[in-house]
Design a protein around this motif. Structure first.
Motif, short mmCIF file in Angstrom:
data_model
loop_
_atom_site.label_atom_id
_atom_site.label_comp_id
_atom_site.label_asym_id
_atom_site.label_seq_id
_atom_site.Cartn_x
_atom_site.Cartn_y
_atom_site.Cartn_z
N THR A 1 0.84 -1.21 0.00
CA THR A 1 0.00 0.00 0.00
C THR A 1 0.87 1.26 0.00
O THR A 1 0.54 2.24 -0.67
CB THR A 1 -0.94 0.03 1.22
OG1 THR A 1 -0.17 -0.08 2.43
CG2 THR A 1 -1.95 -1.08 1.17
N ILE A 2 1.96 1.26 0.75
CA ILE A 2 2.85 2.43 0.79
C ILE A 2 3.52 2.63 -0.57
O ILE A 2 3.58 3.75 -1.10
CB ILE A 2 3.92 2.27 1.88
CG1 ILE A 2 3.26 2.03 3.25
CG2 ILE A 2 4.83 3.48 1.93
CD1 ILE A 2 2.34 3.13 3.70
N ALA A 3 4.02 1.53 -1.13
CA ALA A 3 4.69 1.63 -2.43
C ALA A 3 3.73 2.06 -3.53
O ALA A 3 4.06 2.87 -4.39
CB ALA A 3 5.33 0.28 -2.77
N HIS A 4 2.52 1.51 -3.50
CA HIS A 4 1.52 1.91 -4.51
C HIS A 4 1.18 3.39 -4.38
O HIS A 4 0.98 4.08 -5.39
CB HIS A 4 0.26 1.06 -4.36
CG HIS A 4 0.42 -0.35 -4.83
ND1 HIS A 4 -0.32 -1.40 -4.33
CD2 HIS A 4 1.25 -0.89 -5.74
CE1 HIS A 4 0.05 -2.52 -4.93
NE2 HIS A 4 1.00 -2.23 -5.79
N ALA A 5 1.11 3.88 -3.14
CA ALA A 5 0.84 5.30 -2.94
C ALA A 5 1.99 6.15 -3.48
O ALA A 5 1.77 7.18 -4.12
CB ALA A 5 0.63 5.58 -1.45
N LYS A 6 3.23 5.72 -3.26
CA LYS A 6 4.38 6.45 -3.78
C LYS A 6 4.38 6.49 -5.31
O LYS A 6 4.77 7.50 -5.92
CB LYS A 6 5.68 5.80 -3.29
CG LYS A 6 6.02 6.09 -1.84
CD LYS A 6 7.40 5.53 -1.51
CE LYS A 6 7.84 5.94 -0.10
NZ LYS A 6 9.20 5.45 0.21
N GLN A 7 3.96 5.40 -5.90
CA GLN A 7 3.93 5.31 -7.35
C GLN A 7 2.63 5.87 -7.94
O GLN A 7 2.42 5.81 -9.15
CB GLN A 7 4.12 3.85 -7.81
CG GLN A 7 5.46 3.24 -7.45
CD GLN A 7 6.58 3.77 -8.32
OE1 GLN A 7 6.49 4.86 -8.88
NE2 GLN A 7 7.66 3.00 -8.45
N ARG A 8 1.78 6.41 -7.07
CA ARG A 8 0.50 6.99 -7.48
C ARG A 8 -0.34 6.00 -8.29
O ARG A 8 -0.99 6.36 -9.27
CB ARG A 8 0.73 8.27 -8.31
CG ARG A 8 1.49 9.36 -7.55
CD ARG A 8 0.73 9.83 -6.31
NE ARG A 8 1.36 10.99 -5.68
CZ ARG A 8 2.20 10.91 -4.65
NH1 ARG A 8 2.52 9.72 -4.15
NH2 ARG A 8 2.72 12.01 -4.12
N GLN A 9 -0.26 4.75 -7.86
CA GLN A 9 -1.08 3.72 -8.51
C GLN A 9 -2.52 3.87 -8.02
O GLN A 9 -2.79 3.77 -6.83
CB GLN A 9 -0.54 2.32 -8.17
CG GLN A 9 -1.13 1.23 -9.03
CD GLN A 9 -0.36 -0.08 -8.90
OE1 GLN A 9 0.86 -0.05 -8.65
NE2 GLN A 9 -1.03 -1.20 -9.06
N ARG A 10 -3.42 4.15 -8.92
CA ARG A 10 -4.76 4.56 -8.54
C ARG A 10 -5.66 3.41 -8.09
O ARG A 10 -6.48 3.57 -7.20
CB ARG A 10 -5.43 5.30 -9.70
CG ARG A 10 -4.79 6.66 -10.00
CD ARG A 10 -5.59 7.40 -11.04
NE ARG A 10 -5.06 8.75 -11.27
CZ ARG A 10 -5.61 9.63 -12.10
NH1 ARG A 10 -6.69 9.29 -12.78
NH2 ARG A 10 -5.07 10.82 -12.25
N ARG A 11 -5.54 2.28 -8.72
CA ARG A 11 -6.45 1.18 -8.41
C ARG A 11 -5.68 -0.10 -8.11
O ARG A 11 -5.78 -1.09 -8.85
CB ARG A 11 -7.43 0.96 -9.56
CG ARG A 11 -8.38 2.13 -9.78
CD ARG A 11 -9.36 1.83 -10.90
NE ARG A 11 -10.29 2.94 -11.10
CZ ARG A 11 -11.24 2.97 -12.03
NH1 ARG A 11 -11.37 1.93 -12.86
NH2 ARG A 11 -12.04 4.00 -12.14
#
Length: 467
Positions: A212-222
């Protein structure tokens, strides 16, 4: 939308607060015909009502760390659920529901989504796998089609580039191992990889939390955090709060097939008998000649302190399934970044293979899964004693029976039906060749000593290994 009303605690409970509520599902269950709604309502009131009640209670206590399927029922003995018909969809009525699932009178949105998934999957299964499908479910292709329909109905089949990593591992792991699963999940998320697990705590939660942290950093939306479970497991292992797509398969065999059909690679963290069952299931399939050329990245990993665990697993696999089995997996210890890089590289090969074979990205049709890996195994004392655990068999056939042995122990540990059998008739007895049974006994003893069998309390073995 939620309408709630506080209710007094039952005198039989430990005064945990409860509420009455009406839930109007916002997705998945609100676009139905009147006939479909009526079928859902009738099924939920019939023989599956107790199952629906137990699974619903599990998601309403999402985040629970207990692995006793009877714990939540004892805390909320008056809880009940009813599915009601509306003109354009469903209304779910909850009575004496755990108040922890609500905030200021509103059900937590993630919990509401999991609740809708429970109703959707249990009732859809009752309809789609009804007796009239018995002939179809007697063939390997028929079972695979059923798995496909169940996953499609759950809206988890997405025609996108391969990026889904299945993470297996124990619900009862130590703090260092849990942190390691988070570190690996973080590295996976940085590389745009989504996570699928068994949806519970421990090694099933850690990779999702890290991602979740990495996805947020990469601005992964879904980002997708898929949890796949089955009725006997979810009652003992409530979904972790990060799961945003829950799928309840009808039995452990269809759950395992869902993992290998849906995922593009698998990472195995330290675990107990359930994790060993999963490893043997996958290796048994990959060792078949029909799957010899199929790329399927499989990595066993954990912190440096967990190296002896994987050494023992590796030793057991070599003794039972032979050296060929070890070529299908890689062991990486103490290096989350390397795990993620190797997995990403493996998934690129999967993509190339699927393009070459004109196979879909979202469902692994090319994988050959024989009927012996698909037929539900009922772990009775007679069935456990009859398992053929001897040398001289084809590796995939021996793997199928070894998988059933571990599945029976899982049932005796955490599934209500299995626990009742053990209480009534005593431990399961597992027979086989002397060296195999000695290795199995040593592996199981290590699981007990490392507290991988149960989250809390003293563990009393539900099995006896007999050479």
């Amino acid at each position: 939308m939620t309408k709630t009303q506080d209710t007094p605690a039952s005198p039989r409970t430990t005064s945990l607060p409860t509420v009455n509520a009406r839930i109007y599902p916002r997705s998945g269950l609100d676009i139905l015909s009147r006939e479909e709604v009526a079928r859902l309502r009738d099924a939920s009131r019939g023989g599956m009502h107790d199952l629906l009640r137990r699974c619903t209670l599990a998601v309403l206590t999402t985040g629970s760390t207990s692995d006793d399927p009877r714990a939540a029922q004892e805390l909320y003995p008056d809880f009940d659920i009813e599915v009601r018909q509306q003109d354009r969809g469903l209304r779910i009525d909850l009575k004496n529901a755990p108040a922890i699932a609500f905030v200021d009178g509103e059900i937590i949105r993630g919990v509401a989504e999991l609740l809708a998934a429970v109703v959707r999957d249990l009732v859809y299964t009752a309809i789609e796998l009804a007796p009239e499908y018995a002939d179809e479910l007697g063939t390997s292709a028929g079972v695979t089609d059923a798995v496909f329909r169940l996953l499609r109905n759950a809206s988890v089949l997405q025609p996108a580039d391969p990026n889904l990593v299945v993470c297996w591992g124990g619900h009862s792991i130590n703090r260092d191992e849990y942190q390691y699963t988070k570190d690996v999940g973080y590295e996976l998320g940085l590389r745009g990889l989504d996570i699928c697990t068994g949806c519970g705590p421990g090694a099933m939660k850690g990779p999702m939390k890290g991602a979740t942290i990495a996805h947020a950093k990469q601005r992964q939306r879904r980002p997708r955090y898929i949890g796949i479970t089955e009725p006997g497991i979810i009652a003992a292992e409530s979904p972790n709060p990060i799961v945003n797509q829950l799928v309840i398969m009808p039995d452990i065999e269809k759950r395992l097939e869902s993992f290998v059909r849906l995922g593009h690679g698998i990472i195995v963290f330290p675990g107990g008998v359930g994790t060993a069952e999963e490893i043997l299931y996958l290796l048994g399939i990959l060792l078949r000649e029909e799957n010899a050329q199929l790329p399927f990245p499989l990595i066993l990993t954990g912190p440096v302190a967990s190296a002896p665990y994987f050494e023992q697993i590796d030793k057991f696999i070599r003794l039972t399934l032979g050296e060929a089995a070890t070529a299908r997996y890689e062991i990486i210890v103490g290096d989350p970044e390397k795990v993620a890089r190797q997995m990403a590289a493996g998934i690129r090969k999967v993509r190339e293979y699927r393009l070459d074979q004109k196979d879909s990205f979202y469902f692994n049709w090319s994988l050959d899964v024989p009927l012996e890996f698909q037929q539900p195994f009922q772990p009775t004392h007679e069935a456990m004693a009859a398992l053929d655990l001897h040398h001289g068999r084809k590796p995939h056939e021996l793997a199928a029976d070894l998988r059933r042995a571990f599945s029976g122990i899982v049932a005796g540990n955490v599934k209500e039906d299995g626990m009742r059998r053990i209480e009534e008739f005593g431990p399961f007895q597992i027979h086989g060749d002397t060296d195999m049974m000695e290795s199995l006994d040593a592996l199981l003893r290590a699981f007990v000593e490392q507290r991988r069998m149960k989250i809390s309390g003293d563990y009393k073995p539900c099995y006896e290994v007999i050479a």
